[in-house]
Design a protein around this motif. Sequence first.
Motif, PDB file in Angstrom:
ATOM      1  N   VAL A 160      -1.034  10.386   3.535  1.00 55.75           N
ATOM      2  CA  VAL A 160      -1.157   8.986   3.140  1.00 55.75           C
ATOM      3  C   VAL A 160      -0.077   8.152   3.823  1.00 55.75           C
ATOM      4  O   VAL A 160      -0.343   7.085   4.383  1.00 55.75           O
ATOM      5  CB  VAL A 160      -1.073   8.852   1.606  1.00 55.75           C
ATOM      6  N   SER A 208       0.830  -1.209   0.000  1.00 55.76           N
ATOM      7  CA  SER A 208       0.000   0.000   0.000  1.00 55.76           C
ATOM      8  C   SER A 208       0.862   1.254   0.000  1.00 55.76           C
ATOM      9  O   SER A 208       0.583   2.221  -0.721  1.00 55.76           O
ATOM     10  CB  SER A 208      -0.919  -0.006   1.229  1.00 55.76           C
ATOM     11  N   SER A 226      -4.650   3.799  -7.806  1.00 56.93           N
ATOM     12  CA  SER A 226      -4.278   3.386  -6.454  1.00 56.93           C
ATOM     13  C   SER A 226      -4.004   4.582  -5.557  1.00 56.93           C
ATOM     14  O   SER A 226      -4.198   4.518  -4.338  1.00 56.93           O
ATOM     15  CB  SER A 226      -3.056   2.475  -6.494  1.00 56.93           C
ATOM     16  N   THR A 227      -3.546   5.677  -6.137  1.00 58.05           N
ATOM     17  CA  THR A 227      -3.288   6.869  -5.334  1.00 58.05           C
ATOM     18  C   THR A 227      -4.567   7.622  -5.029  1.00 58.05           C
ATOM     19  O   THR A 227      -4.726   8.190  -3.947  1.00 58.05           O
ATOM     20  CB  THR A 227      -2.306   7.795  -6.058  1.00 58.05           C
ATOM     21  N   ALA A 284      -9.048   1.036   0.452  1.00 52.54           N
ATOM     22  CA  ALA A 284      -7.797   1.480  -0.166  1.00 52.54           C
ATOM     23  C   ALA A 284      -6.680   0.468   0.068  1.00 52.54           C
ATOM     24  O   ALA A 284      -5.919   0.142  -0.851  1.00 52.54           O
ATOM     25  CB  ALA A 284      -7.398   2.844   0.384  1.00 52.54           C
ATOM     26  N   SER A 337      -6.383   6.187  -1.939  1.00 48.10           N
ATOM     27  CA  SER A 337      -5.684   6.470  -0.691  1.00 48.10           C
ATOM     28  C   SER A 337      -5.768   7.946  -0.314  1.00 48.10           C
ATOM     29  O   SER A 337      -5.918   8.297   0.859  1.00 48.10           O
ATOM     30  CB  SER A 337      -4.214   6.048  -0.804  1.00 48.10           C
ATOM     31  N   PHE A 353       2.986   6.827  -7.611  1.00 46.16           N
ATOM     32  CA  PHE A 353       1.758   7.109  -8.354  1.00 46.16           C
ATOM     33  C   PHE A 353       2.079   7.700  -9.725  1.00 46.16           C
ATOM     34  O   PHE A 353       3.227   7.976 -10.065  1.00 46.16           O
ATOM     35  CB  PHE A 353       0.836   8.030  -7.561  1.00 46.16           C
ATOM     36  N   THR A 372       0.983   3.783  -3.387  1.00 49.62           N
ATOM     37  CA  THR A 372       0.475   5.146  -3.232  1.00 49.62           C
ATOM     38  C   THR A 372       1.571   6.191  -3.384  1.00 49.62           C
ATOM     39  O   THR A 372       1.271   7.379  -3.530  1.00 49.62           O
ATOM     40  CB  THR A 372      -0.193   5.335  -1.848  1.00 49.62           C
ATOM     41  N   ASP A 393      -5.126  -1.596  -2.926  1.00 53.62           N
ATOM     42  CA  ASP A 393      -3.723  -1.259  -3.170  1.00 53.62           C
ATOM     43  C   ASP A 393      -2.899  -2.516  -3.419  1.00 53.62           C
ATOM     44  O   ASP A 393      -2.010  -2.542  -4.283  1.00 53.62           O
ATOM     45  CB  ASP A 393      -3.124  -0.502  -1.984  1.00 53.62           C
TER      46      ASP A 393
END
Length: 456
Positions: free
Chosen positions: A241, A49, A316-317, A176, A320, A56, A53, A180
Amino acid sequence: MQATAIIGIFGLVVLASLVAAPRRATIEGFFGGATPEGRAPGLWVLVLSQVTTWIFARSLMNSAILGYFYGIWGTLAYAAYYTSFLTGGFIVGRLRENGAHSVQDWLGAHFGGVGVTCYNLVIALRLLSEVFANLLVVGLIFAAALPEVGIAREVSILLVAGLGLAYSAWGGLSAALRTDVLQMLVFLVVFALAFGALVTAPGFDLGAVLTATGTSGSWNGQVLLLVAFLQVFSYPAHDPVMMDRGFLADRETTRRSFVHAFWISTLCIIAFGFFGIEAALAGAEYEGQLIGTWSAMFPPWLFVALLVSLLISALSTLDSALASAARLVVDELRLTRRTLNGGRLAMVVFMVLGALLTLWGNQTLFDAVAVSGTASMFLTPVLLVGLVMGRQIALWSYLLGFGAAMLGAVAYFARDGAVFAAILPEGHKYEQLLVICVAVLVVGFAAVLAGAKRRV
């Protein structure tokens, strides 16, 4: 054909993300990332994760673009920001030793509501820039993949924003974390295929890549490397994050997750930078943030793999960033009740504002990093003197350092305006950024040291 492949593969990733998101949302899962059974995330969930994040879409593009213009020094300069995992892990460890449950928790204990408000302002801008920049990359990709469709950019931004918001708003931080892992594993497979094709292609010369000076020479890449080292202590502390993931598991698991995230993400960033460096070595013209350049350089399947990698990292970003935005609004700012709907409302607001910002003309992806990184630099003297050295810092010192950092961020952002153009030295924007960063740190340390005293 390329556009169909990109849309099809990315669509499958989005569908898989929707399936992977938790079916049942709880308050603790939404804001704290706990599983439905109430367990904290494990080591590799945290690692994957953290990595996905932080590598990105904007970061991947920045690494490649800097590599194109400044060679290996440009890519190394951007990779230097990923030592933030080491400095961030150190900061999280010290905060937890002091009994703090977040950066805001520690700042509130030492500087009250005013100190926390200053910090929250910076991280709100950071989160907004994350949403904006990743949606911007999505628009650039689909505009390049579907040049015959005049509204491809706008439609793709709206669709990805809506789909990302859909599963993010359902499960919050727990969604998330779960998605992720899926997205990072897919990214690694797709990107590994693309990178393998690059380095095994006829004519690829690793020695040439590692000594490349780019189309504009290496000097500004070296300057940017100095900027990164000046910003790298405060940079992770203003990234919610990363900081949010520093308080989800036990301290040893958290420490190990930061170390693993550092080396994995750094390797990915440097590897992606090779695509920009290779474009410069091949003498390709810079076109469309390198997307147009790659379409002419690489075979169709490799071009598709690169763009899918970018799209996955953008998605994915986004989830998050939205999860951290919900925690900021609900747990820190307390602008709404700690309910699922309160968190979802915060997500909608940040996504809408980020999407609206994509209509703004500026598409220089690194500017968002430079501006937010400069704004965060007030934290360097505060954390080193207050958290590490254990000194009590006066509120006026904190506010003076904060003011200097914000002024520095504005100066870089508006460097072409008459006021700041008259103050800043002539030179490349990265040389001006280096001067600004040094000035911010000098003022910040002078203020903090002048207002520091030993705790009784």
